[in-house]
Write a protein that holds these residues in place. Structure first.
Motif, short mmCIF file in Angstrom:
data_model
loop_
_atom_site.label_atom_id
_atom_site.label_comp_id
_atom_site.label_asym_id
_atom_site.label_seq_id
_atom_site.Cartn_x
_atom_site.Cartn_y
_atom_site.Cartn_z
N SER A 109 42.79 -7.84 -70.24
CA SER A 109 43.77 -8.66 -71.15
C SER A 109 43.25 -8.41 -72.50
O SER A 109 43.82 -8.41 -73.17
CB SER A 109 43.88 -10.44 -71.13
OG SER A 109 43.91 -11.07 -71.82
N THR A 112 44.62 -4.75 -73.37
CA THR A 112 46.32 -4.78 -73.94
C THR A 112 46.56 -5.45 -74.85
O THR A 112 48.27 -5.74 -74.90
CB THR A 112 47.16 -5.25 -72.06
OG1 THR A 112 46.46 -6.42 -71.84
CG2 THR A 112 46.39 -3.79 -71.14
N THR A 114 46.87 -8.89 -74.70
CA THR A 114 47.43 -10.13 -74.01
C THR A 114 46.46 -11.22 -75.26
O THR A 114 47.44 -12.12 -75.26
CB THR A 114 47.37 -10.10 -73.13
OG1 THR A 114 47.91 -8.94 -72.66
CG2 THR A 114 47.88 -11.43 -72.61
N ASN A 435 52.24 -9.25 -73.82
CA ASN A 435 51.18 -9.63 -74.07
C ASN A 435 51.21 -10.84 -75.70
O ASN A 435 49.97 -10.32 -76.68
CB ASN A 435 50.57 -7.93 -74.68
CG ASN A 435 50.65 -6.82 -73.90
OD1 ASN A 435 51.77 -5.95 -74.09
ND2 ASN A 435 50.37 -6.88 -72.60
N MET A 464 50.76 -6.15 -67.53
CA MET A 464 50.49 -6.63 -68.64
C MET A 464 49.52 -5.18 -69.08
O MET A 464 50.45 -4.94 -70.17
CB MET A 464 48.25 -6.84 -69.13
CG MET A 464 48.55 -8.81 -68.55
SD MET A 464 46.57 -9.38 -69.61
CE MET A 464 46.13 -9.45 -67.22
N ARG A 468 51.99 -3.44 -72.01
CA ARG A 468 51.42 -2.80 -73.22
C ARG A 468 51.60 -0.77 -72.90
O ARG A 468 51.97 -0.37 -75.08
CB ARG A 468 49.75 -2.28 -72.73
CG ARG A 468 48.82 -1.50 -73.93
CD ARG A 468 48.77 -2.28 -75.21
NE ARG A 468 48.84 -1.77 -76.86
CZ ARG A 468 48.62 -0.54 -76.89
NH1 ARG A 468 50.17 -0.02 -76.26
NH2 ARG A 468 48.34 0.05 -77.92
#
Length: 485
Positions: A109, A112, A114, A435, A464, A468
């Protein structure tokens, strides 16, 4: 057609580079006397050392340093997966996270950009761990491989294929003839804006630790924060304005900043995608502010505008910060924010999502089709600003959007197996894919993803990564033709 020795060697050097960057939070762990965090980082160093030394010994000196397109897709995808795997070790080994799957989810997370978290409580964690968590945001914002490309000439490898596989958007801006120089320019601009935002936040009363971590997540359009209530914790209109401004900066095409610095400001102002991007933010912010004010959600229009501009920028740029729990806002404003899930930032930005230029192209393709029905023999071009799209690029955009929606729907079905309600499932799936980090239902600004079973956290980590790297860089690895000679 795949240069395995070269690919593994590159992965080892990139992971070694990640290990060097990990020295910063390690130093913080020592300074703050966080023994558990320090132990976690030392274990990570040991794992990185074993991986890098083993890889370099096994590969030896590659017979050729020629890279093919397949090598680019493979190295980029594995870079993100392996970098996440090793970077998650401090989180798990320090005891800050309940298990490795949660730590892997959190770092994926982070890289990427997010910004989704499994943490129900953030501020009690070691500062060094939270700093590393935010640092992964910043590193992923402009791209791990793009940062490393500056070192590739020393290894005798061209980084063009790698940057092409990692860069986002339907078009690639090559600012200079040499890809190394392009990477240096992009990262220099990125660092320059980061320093500027940090200074402005310091002037707003934040301490250095908070200012740097907020900047990491803002410039990366990421959303991790070291506070439980995100940016709302600071309760400062000044901080809100600074963060809103730099969220918009991070969501715009960084190539435009280079053009502006090169004296081509007029071409920047004529950029079609930039105009639409800022226009969407302005219109949605104004409509949301009017509804918030007329519904008495906030006492004044100025206050309504403060929160609407921030939250609109946060979701449009896929940053995922919050200053208010918009789940309690009127339904009209929630629908406006939900629509932003399917737009995202500009091509060539730190933001995720479908990208503004693709949305504009899709609308203009629809308009061209309507004209074609009226005038069957007519030839209608699709233009965004001063750019005319070729037919093959339009097909690519339409295909991307179709696969994007299909991936999001499948993701929602899988996430629903956790017992999540339909709104939470769809919201979670598209926030992972775009994201974005925050959504609706159980995963709103006040929620988190701790409720997900471990196996679904792994699936969400995959979503994710796919989002990305814009779908096809990852999906191509699942094609049998990719592995055929």
């Amino acid at each position: 057609m795949i240069n395995w020795r070269l690919d593994l060697r590159l992965l080892a050097f990139i992971e070694l580079f990640i290990g060097i960057l990990m020295l910063i939070p390690t130093t913080l762990a020592y300074r703050y006397q966080e023994a558990d965090a320090l132990r976690g980082f030392l274990i990570a160093y040991l794992a990185i050392a074993v991986f890098c030394s083993t890889s370099l010994i096994l590969t030896g000196k590659p017979k050729t340093k020629t890279m093919y397109a397949r090598d680019g897709y493979l190295v980029v995808t594995l870079t993100w997966m392996i970098a996440t795997a090793f970077s998650a070790i401090p989180l798990a080994a320090s005891g800050a996270y309940v298990d490795y799957s949660s730590a892997y989810f959190e770092v994926m997370s982070g890289f990427t950009t997010t910004g989704a978290t499994v943490l129900p409580e953030i501020e009690s964690l070691p500062k060094a761990i939270l700093f590393w968590r935010s640092q992964t945001n910043w590193l992923g914002g402009m791209g791990i491989v793009v940062l490393f490309v500056a070192l590739l000439p020393a290894l005798g490898v061209s980084g063009t294929l790698l940057v092409g596989a990692e860069s986002v958007g339907p078009t690639k801006d090559k600012l200079t003839p040499k890809i190394k120089n392009t990477a240096l320019i992009l990262w220099s601009i990125y660092i320059g804006f980061s320093v500027l935002q940090t200074i402005l936040l310091l002037l707003g009363g934040l301490n250095l630790y908070d200012a740097v971590t907020v900047t990491f997540s803002t410039m990366a359009a990421a959303g991790f924060c070291v506070k439980n209530s995100s940016i709302g914790t600071f309760g400062s209109a000044y901080v809100d304005i600074v963060v809103t401004l730099f969220m918009l900066v991070s969501g715009a095409n960084f190539a435009l900043y280079y053009k502006a610095l090169s004296g081509k400001l007029s071409s920047v102002l004529k950029d079609g995608e930039l105009r639409v991007y800022l226009g969407i933010w302005a219109v949605v912010s104004l409509l949301a502010a009017l509804k918030l004010f007329t519904s008495n959600t906030y006492d004044t229009f100025a206050q309504s505008l403060r929160y609407s501009t921030f939250q609109t920028a946060s979701i449009l740029t896929t940053t995922g910060f919050a200053t208010a729990d918009y789940i309690h806002w009127p339904a009209f404003t929630q629908v406006l924010l939900f629509l932003l899930f399917f737009i995202g930032g500009s091509a060539g930005s730190a933001g995720g999502g479908v990208k503004v230029i693709r949305i504009v192209a899709l609308f203009k393709m629809g308009r061209a089709q309507i004209k074609h029905r009226i005038h069957p023999r007519g030839v209608f071009q699709v233009r965004v600003g001063q750019t005319t799209f070729r037919e093959d690029l339009l097909v690519s955009i339409a295909t991307f959007f179709g696969v994007y929606i299909l991936t999001g729907v499948v993701g929602a079905v899988v996430i629903s197996l956790s017992g999540a309600d339909p709104l939470t499932s769809f919201s979670a799936s598209f926030l992972f894919l775009g994201n974005i980090g925050i959504g609706f239902g159980e995963v709103g600004p006040a929620g988190n993803f701790a409720f997900l079973p471990s196996w679904i956290k792994w699936f969400c980590s995959f979503l994710m990564l796919v989002g990305r790297l814009e779908l096809f860089t990852v999906y191509v690895l699942f094609s049998k033709h990719f592995w055929k000679h």
